[in-house]
Design an enzyme around this catalytic site. Structure first.
Site, short mmCIF file in Angstrom:
data_model
loop_
_atom_site.label_atom_id
_atom_site.label_comp_id
_atom_site.label_asym_id
_atom_site.label_seq_id
_atom_site.Cartn_x
_atom_site.Cartn_y
_atom_site.Cartn_z
N ARG A 1 10.36 9.34 -0.92
CA ARG A 1 9.27 8.94 -1.82
C ARG A 1 9.05 10.03 -2.85
NH1 ARG A 1 3.57 5.95 -0.53
NH2 ARG A 1 4.98 4.19 -0.78
N SER B 1 3.89 -0.09 3.15
CA SER B 1 3.85 1.29 2.68
C SER B 1 3.26 2.21 3.75
CB SER B 1 3.00 1.37 1.41
OG SER B 1 3.01 2.67 0.88
N PRO B 2 3.75 3.45 3.86
CA PRO B 2 3.10 4.40 4.77
C PRO B 2 1.69 4.70 4.29
CG PRO B 2 4.78 5.49 3.42
CD PRO B 2 4.91 4.02 3.16
N TYR C 1 1.95 16.77 -2.30
CA TYR C 1 2.20 17.46 -1.05
C TYR C 1 3.36 18.45 -1.23
CZ TYR C 1 -1.10 14.03 0.65
OH TYR C 1 -2.23 13.26 0.81
N ALA D 1 2.31 9.09 6.64
CA ALA D 1 2.75 10.48 6.47
C ALA D 1 2.55 11.22 7.79
CB ALA D 1 1.96 11.15 5.35
N CYS E 1 -1.92 6.61 5.53
CA CYS E 1 -2.57 7.49 6.50
C CYS E 1 -3.73 6.76 7.18
CB CYS E 1 -3.08 8.75 5.82
SG CYS E 1 -1.75 9.85 5.28
N GLY F 1 0.84 -1.71 0.04
CA GLY F 1 -0.12 -0.94 0.82
C GLY F 1 -1.39 -1.69 1.09
N ARG F 2 -2.34 -1.61 0.16
CA ARG F 2 -3.69 -2.12 0.40
C ARG F 2 -3.73 -3.61 0.75
NH1 ARG F 2 -4.36 2.13 -3.11
NH2 ARG F 2 -6.09 3.54 -2.65
N GLN G 1 7.56 8.09 7.81
CA GLN G 1 7.54 9.02 6.68
C GLN G 1 7.32 10.44 7.21
OE1 GLN G 1 4.18 9.38 3.76
NE2 GLN G 1 5.68 8.49 2.33
#
Length: 389
Positions: free
Chosen positions: A254, A42-43, A206, A79, A45, A352-353, A121
């Protein structure tokens, strides 16, 4: 209720469907781009640009490259701002110039050399821009503190607790044209940098999500009011990216599947399914279904295993087009990812995590699921995996 007996008279047998059902480490083709497996980074930051210029650093190279070494089929960069005012923090990655593309080229080449596919992304933070990094308080930055004016569908700022938001300005027609052009040009730079997959960020409160949601969009022009008007900007951005992205390479979007706000005037999963078809018409190949982020109240009550999977399933089952769907959120074990794919609940499993905790999650998952032959452990690391793979 009585147990249902097997139809045959003989002893019950467990059938082996391993050669007939799709599994996590089967490849998938989007347009003409083949992903070696369904496991996607996953993207996320990193807030690790130190010179406030948006240029990638060695941190980004190692972060993305190590997940490719670790067996992910698709590695999506965080992102990445399409223009300076679209950054969340001054330390965000950017892709608004050729210099930014040059800084990422070695990374995309390395990701590809490991058998993974590099994605990026493309993002604009809208009214959530101009803040400090999370570990520095995630506080709003005023212009005299190194911040900048932020823009959104209206002049309503993000509701910071006990702090004044940076100046927020409602976008006019010229601003909207500039943003669309920025996404188009950013896609061109991303392509030049070597990325194979482009993802448009339309989630998490966003800019593009701000236009979609009635919570933040009170415009009365062609970009506000009706569902079609609120969806106009993300459609035009997706079309702009598709226009410059090669026909053989996929474009993802997304979305926040829902605002998690129990109010008729919010973004819902039903609208997400409807939007998926419009985005498919605009050139999108897959919807990456996340959720929330439109306001401080926009979070689920529970974030356990697969907590967003039902949203992805709803989009997949109710979209009339054949657009693909990925799910993200609460995937922490190989068995979860395998079950999602084998039961045909999503096309990509986006993690992600767990990839932060374990850069080699893909290699470990292949071992645990018995798919060792579907991944390649780098020669440099094989002695460390001899006992496991």
């Amino acid at each position: 209720m009585a147990a249902i007996a097997p139809a045959s008279a003989g002893p019950f047998r467990v059938r082996d469907y391993s050669h007939t059902m799709t599994h996590l480490f089967d490849s998938v083709t989007l347009r003409d781009t083949e992903l070696p497996n369904r496991l996607t980074v996953s993207p996320m930051c990193q807030y690790s640009v130190e010179e406030r210029d948006g240029l990638a650093t060695p941190w980004h190279h190692v972060h993305l490259g190590s997940r490719a070494v670790g067996g992910a089929g698709l590695v999506i960069a965080e992102a990445t701002a399409v223009e300076p005012r679209g950054r969340i923090t001054p330390n965000d990655l950017g892709i608004w110039s050729e210099e930014h593309a040059d800084a990422l080229r070695d990374t995309t080449e390395f990701v590809k050399s490991q058998g993974s596919v590099p994605g990026i992304q493309l993002a604009h933070a809208g009214r959530k821009a101009s803040t400090s990094r999370p570990w520095e308080g995630h506080d709003p930055l005023q212009p005299d503190e190194g911040g900048w004016e932020v823009v959104g569908p209206s002049d309503d700022p993000w509701p910071y607790e006990d702090q004044a938001a940076p100046p927020t300005r409602a976008m006019d027609a010229d601003d909207i044209e500039d943003v669309i052009a920025s996404f188009r040009e950013a896609a061109e730079h991303a392509l030049d940098a070597g990325f194979e997959v482009a993802e448009v960020h339309g989630a998490h409160g966003y800019l593009l999500h701000e236009f979609l949601s009635p919570v933040t969009n009170d415009r009365d022009d062609e970009y506000g009011g009706s569902f079609e008007n609120r969806a106009r900007l993300i459609r035009e951005v997706t079309e702009a990216v598709r226009d410059v992205w090669p026909a053989e390479k996929p474009v993802l979007v997304r979305l926040s599947g829902t605002d998690w706000i129990d109010d008729e005037e919010s973004w819902t999963v039903e609208q997400s399914a409807r939007l998926a078809d419009l985005l498919h018409e605009a050139g999108a190949d897959l919807i990456d279904v996340s959720s929330g982020g439109i306001s401080p109240a926009s979070f689920p009550d529970w974030t356990g295993p697969n907590y967003q999977l039902a949203l992805a399933e709803h989009v997949r089952e109710n979209a009339e087009s054949d657009i693909r769907v990925g799910t993200v959120g609460g995937v922490t074990t190989p068995e979860q990812g395998e079950a999602i794919v084998r039961n045909d609940r999503a096309d990509l499993v986006i993690v992600g995590r767990e990839f932060l905790r374990d850069p080699y999650f893909g290699l470990h998952a292949a071992h645990e699921l018995g798919h060792e032959d579907d991944v390649e452990v780098p020669a440099q690391y094989r002695r460390g995996f001899t006992e496991r793979l």
